[in-house]
Design an enzyme around this catalytic site. Structure first.
Site, short mmCIF file in Angstrom:
data_model
loop_
_atom_site.label_atom_id
_atom_site.label_comp_id
_atom_site.label_asym_id
_atom_site.label_seq_id
_atom_site.Cartn_x
_atom_site.Cartn_y
_atom_site.Cartn_z
CB VAL A 35 -0.96 0.04 1.22
CG1 VAL A 35 -2.11 -0.90 1.06
CG2 VAL A 35 -0.23 -0.19 2.51
N PRO A 43 -8.79 8.99 4.81
CG PRO A 43 -10.10 10.91 4.84
CD PRO A 43 -8.80 10.37 4.35
CD GLN A 88 -2.83 3.04 -11.46
OE1 GLN A 88 -3.72 2.24 -11.26
NE2 GLN A 88 -3.01 4.34 -11.43
CE LYS A 133 -6.66 -5.54 -18.16
NZ LYS A 133 -7.95 -6.01 -17.64
N1 LIG Z 1 -14.17 -7.87 -15.55
C1 LIG Z 1 -14.66 -6.76 -15.08
O1 LIG Z 1 -15.85 -6.48 -15.14
C2 LIG Z 1 -13.70 -5.78 -14.40
C3 LIG Z 1 -14.24 -4.72 -13.68
C4 LIG Z 1 -13.33 -3.84 -13.06
C5 LIG Z 1 -11.96 -4.01 -13.20
N2 LIG Z 1 -11.49 -5.05 -13.94
C6 LIG Z 1 -10.04 -5.27 -14.10
O2 LIG Z 1 -9.54 -5.58 -12.80
C7 LIG Z 1 -8.26 -5.00 -12.63
C8 LIG Z 1 -8.27 -4.11 -11.36
O3 LIG Z 1 -9.13 -3.01 -11.60
P1 LIG Z 1 -9.90 -2.25 -10.41
O4 LIG Z 1 -11.04 -1.50 -11.02
O5 LIG Z 1 -10.16 -3.22 -9.31
O6 LIG Z 1 -8.79 -1.20 -9.96
P2 LIG Z 1 -8.98 0.06 -9.00
O7 LIG Z 1 -10.24 -0.05 -8.20
O8 LIG Z 1 -8.77 1.30 -9.81
O9 LIG Z 1 -7.78 -0.12 -7.97
C9 LIG Z 1 -6.50 0.26 -8.31
C10 LIG Z 1 -5.55 -0.22 -7.21
O10 LIG Z 1 -4.22 0.06 -7.66
C11 LIG Z 1 -3.57 0.79 -6.63
N3 LIG Z 1 -2.59 1.71 -7.17
C12 LIG Z 1 -2.81 2.77 -7.99
N4 LIG Z 1 -1.65 3.40 -8.23
C13 LIG Z 1 -0.69 2.73 -7.56
C14 LIG Z 1 0.70 2.91 -7.38
N5 LIG Z 1 1.36 3.92 -7.98
N6 LIG Z 1 1.38 2.03 -6.62
C15 LIG Z 1 0.74 1.01 -5.99
N7 LIG Z 1 -0.59 0.78 -6.10
C16 LIG Z 1 -1.29 1.64 -6.86
C17 LIG Z 1 -4.68 1.57 -5.93
O11 LIG Z 1 -4.19 1.95 -4.67
P3 LIG Z 1 -4.64 3.29 -3.91
O12 LIG Z 1 -5.75 2.85 -3.00
O13 LIG Z 1 -3.42 3.71 -3.21
O14 LIG Z 1 -5.11 4.27 -4.94
C18 LIG Z 1 -5.76 0.51 -5.89
O15 LIG Z 1 -5.54 -0.38 -4.82
C19 LIG Z 1 -7.93 -4.24 -13.90
O16 LIG Z 1 -7.13 -5.05 -14.74
C20 LIG Z 1 -9.30 -4.02 -14.55
O17 LIG Z 1 -9.23 -3.94 -15.96
C21 LIG Z 1 -12.34 -5.95 -14.53
#
Ligand SMILES: NC(=O)c1ccc[n+]([C@@H]2O[C@H](COP(=O)([O-])OP(=O)(O)OC[C@H]3O[C@@H](n4cnc5c(N)ncnc54)[C@H](OP(=O)(O)O)[C@@H]3O)[C@@H](O)[C@H]2O)c1
Length: 181
Positions: A35, A43, A88, A133
């Site tokens: 993290v 918060p 990212q 990807k």
């Molecule tokens: N199949 C589907 O319907 C579906 C739906 C959604 C997503 N996905 C896929 O699932 C995957 C995850 O997506 P998500 O929507 O769950 O992502 P997300 O909610 O945007 O979460 C991003 C995560 O990455 C962390 N992060 C961002 N910048 C960072 C950094 N510089 N260093 C370390 N950690 C960092 C964030 O931490 P912070 O809390 O610190 O910001 C957060 O924990 C992606 O590949 C997406 O394409 C699929």
């Protein structure tokens, strides 16, 4: 009984990552969550992080853009699961570099969790995201890192509230809970 794999989740405070952290700790794996320090003091997200600690996960401070922190975290585990979000995705290669340097990872799960990107015919803007990807898969293979991609297709609970338009605000912005889907 074989020893449980040690798992590092990068992106645990995200939409999908939260579930993976929970599943990993419940399955009894020594679970590490990378993290950002700014997130711990946030918060809202800070409460997630506190929940991780209470469930037995170990917090590791780091950042996708801080190579040393990645290598240090990765050296503690056998498995790396990446759940960073769409913003990212193109920087996931930084993880490949860190895994290569650490040299101890038995399995890497890239941030996929969608369609099988090597077998799709999407239109933009999804097309470019899927291509990114797919390129990451090739880069992982080229680096000789053992990996598995989880292709779970679309999550209805994620897309239904905005009628398949991620990020859109519909009506008054108060989407009904679609978790029953
Ligand atoms: N199949 C589907 O319907 C579906 C739906 C959604 C997503 N996905 C896929 O699932 C995957 C995850 O997506 P998500 O929507 O769950 O992502 P997300 O909610 O945007 O979460 C991003 C995560 O990455 C962390 N992060 C961002 N910048 C960072 C950094 N510089 N260093 C370390 N950690 C960092 C964030 O931490 P912070 O809390 O610190 O910001 C957060 O924990 C992606 O590949 C997406 O394409 C699929």
């Amino acid at each position: 009984m074989p020893e449980k794999s040690k798992i590092l989740i990068i992106g645990g405070t995200g939409y999908i990552g939260e579930f993976i952290v929970e599943a990993s700790t419940k399955a009894g794996h020594p679970t590490f969550v990378l993290v950002r320090e700014s997130t711990v003091s946030d918060p809202v997200k800070g409460k997630f992080v506190e929940g991780f600690k209470n469930s037995g996960a170990t917090l590791v401070h780091g950042d996708l853009y801080d190579h040393e922190s990645l290598v240090k975290a990765i050296k503690q585990v056998d498995v790396v699961i990446l759940t960073v979000g769409n913003g990212q995705l193109n920087d996931q290669r930084k993880i490949i570099d860190a895994i290569k340097e650490a040299g101890n990872v038995k399995k890497f799960y890239p941030s996929e969790f969608g369609v099988d990107v090597d077998r799709q015919n999407a239109v933009e803007p999804a097309k470019s995201a899927f291509a990114g990807k797919s390129q990451l898969r090739r880069a992982t293979e080229a680096a000789g890192i053992p990996y598995t991609c989880l292709s779970s297709n679309a999550f209805a609970g994620y897309f239904l509230p905005t009628l398949l338009q991620p990020g859109a605000i519909l009506g008054d912005g108060n989407a009904k809970d679609c978790s029953c889907f």
